[in-house]
Motif scaffolding. Structure first.
Motif, PDB file in Angstrom:
ATOM      1  N   GLY A 147       0.817  -1.192   0.000  1.00 62.62           N
ATOM      2  CA  GLY A 147       0.000   0.000   0.000  1.00 62.62           C
ATOM      3  C   GLY A 147       0.855   1.247   0.000  1.00 62.62           C
ATOM      4  O   GLY A 147       2.057   1.197   0.274  1.00 62.62           O
ATOM      5  N   ILE A 148       0.224   2.380  -0.299  1.00 65.64           N
ATOM      6  CA  ILE A 148       0.911   3.665  -0.309  1.00 65.64           C
ATOM      7  C   ILE A 148      -0.135   4.765  -0.111  1.00 65.64           C
ATOM      8  O   ILE A 148      -1.291   4.606  -0.517  1.00 65.64           O
ATOM      9  N   ILE A 149       0.274   5.842   0.517  1.00 64.38           N
ATOM     10  CA  ILE A 149      -0.602   6.998   0.659  1.00 64.38           C
ATOM     11  C   ILE A 149      -0.210   8.028  -0.384  1.00 64.38           C
ATOM     12  O   ILE A 149       0.945   8.466  -0.432  1.00 64.38           O
ATOM     13  N   ILE A 150      -1.164   8.385  -1.230  1.00 59.97           N
ATOM     14  CA  ILE A 150      -0.960   9.501  -2.161  1.00 59.97           C
ATOM     15  C   ILE A 150      -1.301  10.762  -1.365  1.00 59.97           C
ATOM     16  O   ILE A 150      -2.437  10.926  -0.927  1.00 59.97           O
ATOM     17  N   PRO A 151      -0.312  11.632  -1.138  1.00 53.86           N
ATOM     18  CA  PRO A 151      -0.572  12.810  -0.308  1.00 53.86           C
ATOM     19  C   PRO A 151      -1.553  13.777  -0.969  1.00 53.86           C
ATOM     20  O   PRO A 151      -1.618  13.885  -2.194  1.00 53.86           O
ATOM     21  N   ALA A 152      -2.299  14.485  -0.131  1.00 52.94           N
ATOM     22  CA  ALA A 152      -3.225  15.508  -0.618  1.00 52.94           C
ATOM     23  C   ALA A 152      -2.475  16.492  -1.510  1.00 52.94           C
ATOM     24  O   ALA A 152      -1.298  16.786  -1.289  1.00 52.94           O
ATOM     25  N   ASN A 153      -3.152  16.963  -2.542  1.00 55.00           N
ATOM     26  CA  ASN A 153      -2.640  17.955  -3.496  1.00 55.00           C
ATOM     27  C   ASN A 153      -1.460  17.463  -4.328  1.00 55.00           C
ATOM     28  O   ASN A 153      -0.638  18.251  -4.773  1.00 55.00           O
ATOM     29  N   SER A 154      -1.403  16.158  -4.565  1.00 55.81           N
ATOM     30  CA  SER A 154      -0.371  15.556  -5.417  1.00 55.81           C
ATOM     31  C   SER A 154      -0.967  15.143  -6.753  1.00 55.81           C
ATOM     32  O   SER A 154      -2.128  14.744  -6.828  1.00 55.81           O
ATOM     33  N   ASN A 155      -0.160  15.190  -7.803  1.00 53.65           N
ATOM     34  CA  ASN A 155      -0.542  14.638  -9.103  1.00 53.65           C
ATOM     35  C   ASN A 155      -0.202  13.156  -9.097  1.00 53.65           C
ATOM     36  O   ASN A 155       0.848  12.770  -8.566  1.00 53.65           O
ATOM     37  N   TYR A 156      -1.053  12.341  -9.713  1.00 54.32           N
ATOM     38  CA  TYR A 156      -0.728  10.917  -9.791  1.00 54.32           C
ATOM     39  C   TYR A 156      -1.294  10.295 -11.056  1.00 54.32           C
ATOM     40  O   TYR A 156      -2.264  10.780 -11.627  1.00 54.32           O
ATOM     41  N   ILE A 157      -0.637   9.202 -11.474  1.00 53.34           N
ATOM     42  CA  ILE A 157      -1.040   8.420 -12.654  1.00 53.34           C
ATOM     43  C   ILE A 157      -0.808   6.950 -12.334  1.00 53.34           C
ATOM     44  O   ILE A 157       0.225   6.589 -11.772  1.00 53.34           O
ATOM     45  N   PHE A 158      -1.778   6.093 -12.705  1.00 51.10           N
ATOM     46  CA  PHE A 158      -1.601   4.645 -12.647  1.00 51.10           C
ATOM     47  C   PHE A 158      -1.425   4.128 -14.063  1.00 51.10           C
ATOM     48  O   PHE A 158      -2.198   4.484 -14.954  1.00 51.10           O
ATOM     49  N   ASN A 159      -0.420   3.276 -14.280  1.00 49.42           N
ATOM     50  CA  ASN A 159      -0.240   2.567 -15.545  1.00 49.42           C
ATOM     51  C   ASN A 159      -0.336   1.077 -15.263  1.00 49.42           C
ATOM     52  O   ASN A 159       0.302   0.572 -14.342  1.00 49.42           O
ATOM     53  N   ALA A 160      -1.124   0.381 -16.078  1.00 49.34           N
ATOM     54  CA  ALA A 160      -1.279  -1.060 -15.904  1.00 49.34           C
ATOM     55  C   ALA A 160      -0.396  -1.780 -16.920  1.00 49.34           C
ATOM     56  O   ALA A 160      -0.846  -2.140 -18.006  1.00 49.34           O
ATOM     57  N   ASN A 161       0.885  -1.953 -16.568  1.00 51.46           N
ATOM     58  CA  ASN A 161       1.759  -2.764 -17.415  1.00 51.46           C
ATOM     59  C   ASN A 161       1.366  -4.228 -17.299  1.00 51.46           C
ATOM     60  O   ASN A 161       1.681  -5.037 -18.152  1.00 51.46           O
TER      61      ASN A 161
END
Length: 116
Positions: free
Chosen positions: A86-100
């Motif tokens: 698991g991981i916490i994406i911090p508030a006000n961060s940009n994020y992208i998931f890629n499904a390799n």
């Protein structure tokens, strides 16, 4: 293609979280487990080759991988998460998931406590 389930899971009934969503070819499938004004819990399945386009997390977002392996970029840092991590994406961060590879995840967003 992204599909989202509209209804929450029934309260007081047990379920196997990896089985409440299925992989769908070339798609991102999401199922709302619980949704309140103060936050939400959502299960998602991403087929190989799909992507959750860049988003901004306005609130802390806890991600747990429940099947497969996910590539996640938070701001400019890349992470590879496998089942159970698991991981916490911090508030006000940009994020992208890629499904390799195909993967399933649970996302828990907390919308309260930012007034401190």
């Amino acid at each position: 293609m992204e599909r989202k389930g509209n209804l929450e899971l029934a309260k007081g009934s047990e379920h196997v979280v990896t089985e409440i969503i299925e992989y769908l070819t070339d798609s991102v499938v999401s199922k709302r487990i619980l949704s309140k004004v103060t936050g939400s819990v959502t299960a998602s399945a991403l087929d190989v080759g799909t992507q959750v386009e860049e988003r901004i997390s306005h609130f802390d977002n806890y991600i747990q991988i429940i099947d497969g392996s996910a590539e996640l970029t938070i701001d400019i840092e890349k992470f590879t998460l496998t089942r159970g991590q698991g991981i916490i994406i911090p508030a006000n961060s940009n994020y992208i998931f890629n499904a390799n590879k195909q993967f399933k995840m649970v996302s828990t967003i907390i919308k309260s406590g930012y007034e401190d």
